[in-house]
Write a protein that holds these residues in place. Structure first.
Motif, PDB file in Angstrom:
ATOM      1  N   SER A 111      -1.210   5.596   3.245  1.00  0.00           N
ATOM      2  CA  SER A 111      -2.129   4.930   4.271  1.00  0.00           C
ATOM      3  C   SER A 111      -1.510   3.900   5.482  1.00  0.00           C
ATOM      4  CB  SER A 111      -2.088   4.075   2.767  1.00  0.00           C
ATOM      5  OG  SER A 111      -3.520   4.578   1.706  1.00  0.00           O
ATOM      6  N   HIS A 113      -6.744   8.367  -1.358  1.00  0.00           N
ATOM      7  CA  HIS A 113      -6.228   6.905  -0.871  1.00  0.00           C
ATOM      8  C   HIS A 113      -6.938   6.210  -0.573  1.00  0.00           C
ATOM      9  CE1 HIS A 113      -2.172   7.884  -3.426  1.00  0.00           C
ATOM     10  NE2 HIS A 113      -2.206   9.064  -2.659  1.00  0.00           N
ATOM     11  N   ALA A 114      -6.482   5.718   0.815  1.00  0.00           N
ATOM     12  CA  ALA A 114      -7.662   4.066   1.291  1.00  0.00           C
ATOM     13  C   ALA A 114      -7.591   5.185   2.305  1.00  0.00           C
ATOM     14  CB  ALA A 114      -6.881   3.292   1.700  1.00  0.00           C
ATOM     15  N   TRP A 117      -7.854  -1.831   0.263  1.00  0.00           N
ATOM     16  CA  TRP A 117      -7.171  -0.193   0.782  1.00  0.00           C
ATOM     17  C   TRP A 117      -6.099  -0.666  -0.736  1.00  0.00           C
ATOM     18  CZ3 TRP A 117      -4.901  -2.679   6.231  1.00  0.00           C
ATOM     19  CH2 TRP A 117      -6.001  -2.808   7.238  1.00  0.00           C
ATOM     20  N   ARG A 118      -5.273  -1.431  -1.039  1.00  0.00           N
ATOM     21  CA  ARG A 118      -4.622  -1.699  -2.229  1.00  0.00           C
ATOM     22  C   ARG A 118      -5.650  -0.949  -3.712  1.00  0.00           C
ATOM     23  NH1 ARG A 118      -1.868  -7.741  -2.197  1.00  0.00           N
ATOM     24  NH2 ARG A 118      -0.992  -7.422  -0.493  1.00  0.00           N
ATOM     25  N   ILE A 131       0.967  -0.980   0.160  1.00  0.00           N
ATOM     26  CA  ILE A 131      -0.121   0.244   0.318  1.00  0.00           C
ATOM     27  C   ILE A 131       0.847   1.159  -0.140  1.00  0.00           C
ATOM     28  CG2 ILE A 131      -1.583  -1.304   0.971  1.00  0.00           C
ATOM     29  CD1 ILE A 131      -0.932  -0.477   4.395  1.00  0.00           C
ATOM     30  N   THR A 132       0.526   2.577  -0.097  1.00  0.00           N
ATOM     31  CA  THR A 132       0.936   3.713  -0.325  1.00  0.00           C
ATOM     32  C   THR A 132       1.189   3.852   1.334  1.00  0.00           C
ATOM     33  OG1 THR A 132      -0.817   5.179   0.201  1.00  0.00           O
ATOM     34  CG2 THR A 132      -0.231   4.200  -2.140  1.00  0.00           C
ATOM     35  N   ASP A 184      -6.140   3.310  -3.396  1.00  0.00           N
ATOM     36  CA  ASP A 184      -4.352   2.937  -3.551  1.00  0.00           C
ATOM     37  C   ASP A 184      -4.381   3.469  -5.185  1.00  0.00           C
ATOM     38  OD1 ASP A 184      -3.758   4.381  -0.557  1.00  0.00           O
ATOM     39  OD2 ASP A 184      -2.345   2.026  -0.658  1.00  0.00           O
TER      40      ASP A 184
END
Length: 313
Positions: free
Chosen positions: A209, A301-302, A276-277, A205-206, A280
């Protein structure tokens, strides 16, 4: 510089190297001479400092637009647990340099490179020739999202999830190999970025996040993350205690944490991390689509707020 710093009895090489890189990255306009001095100082120290210091340096340089190329490439020679921030995020690595890394390093480096937001065709072709399921899945998902509009992007992620064969719970494993001992150490590190980077790499993930996830220790999202990386209830409680020692010291809170930890299944954790991915990637796509509209901001984002595990249903 004639003094041999790495053998000095008066300085901590770890502190010297990290402080020098942090000062360089914080400078508004570092000059070419600043870049040269940083390389001359830090490059000889890389073999002498700890993995934690190397990883922190990699995290700092990965988001620097003026990071010295010799340092970036030198760090990429280390295991992916150290250099993954550079492999996944640095815009300064050229296609030729990425291809060289692919030819010289192991499959873990390739998996990290496959997670980059932009890859030139020769690099994609080289990754495809490796015939690795994890690499192909990352490339397929990014290609669908890169070539689709927002609604179609959401549908493409659903298709990816539905096409997956086998036991969903078996997908619960860090993208970048990281042990629970390393996560616990990162949670106890005074620099929160160490944990943020470890979580971002493990979950793919980022950093935005990951920061949101780690900054709210009472959120169920923390437990989803811990279940995804295979933490035991005891190890999960150690991470929670590192992030929120006052709450963890309360027996009632610790018991509630353990209860919710055992209630959340591994399959639920996999679905949560996938979402979440997807969020993102959709956010990154929206940013790309709105790049020509400076009045728009899509850095959402998430959603890492989540519900608190303290709440009883």
């Amino acid at each position: 510089m004639t003094q041999t710093i790495e053998t000095s009895d008066y300085f901590d090489n770890n502190k010297i190297a990290v402080a020098a890189v942090r000062e360089f990255c914080d400078a508004p306009r570092p000059s070419k001479s600043d870049m040269t001095r940083l390389v001359d100082l830090v490059l000889p120290l890389l073999p002498t400092i700890s993995d934690d210091s190397r990883r922190e340096i990699a995290s700092l340089l990965a988001i620097s637009e003026l990071a010295p190329k010799p340092l970036l490439l030198a760090l990429c020679d280390f295991p992916v647990a150290i250099c993954s921030p550079i492999l996944t995020r640095s815009h300064l690595l050229s296609a030729a340099e990425l291809l060289a890394i692919l030819s010289q390093r192991d499959i873990e480096h390739a998996r990290a490179i496959a997670r980059r937001t932009r890859l030139e065709t020769p690099v994609v072709n080289a990754l495809r020739h490796m015939e690795n399921e994890g690499i192909d899945r990352a490339l397929d998902l990014r290609q669908r999202l890169d070539n689709a509009m927002p609604r179609e992007q959401a549908e493409s992620f659903e298709k990816f999830r539905n096409d997956l064969r086998g036991d969903i719970a078996s997908q619960a494993q860090p993208v970048i190999d990281v042990s629970m001992e390393q996560i616990i150490e990162a949670a106890n590190d005074p620099n929160p970025r160490v944990l943020h980077t470890a979580v971002a790499d493990a979950l793919a993930i980022t950093m935005v996040s990951a920061e949101g996830l780690c900054s709210n220790p009472t959120s169920r999202n923390l437990i989803y993350m811990l279940r995804f990386v295979g933490a035991s209830p005891e190890d999960g409680l150690k991470v929670f205690a590192a992030l929120s020692p006052d709450l963890a010291a309360d027996p009632a809170v610790a018991d509630r944490f353990s209860t919710v930890f055992n209630e959340i299944t591994t399959e639920q954790a996999v679905h949560k991390v996938w979402s979440w991915r997807s969020d993102d990637l959709l956010a990154l796509a929206r940013e790309a689509l709105s790049a020509n509209d400076p009045g728009e901001s899509h850095r959402d984002h998430a959603d890492m707020s989540g519900t608190s595990f303290m709440k009883v249903a």
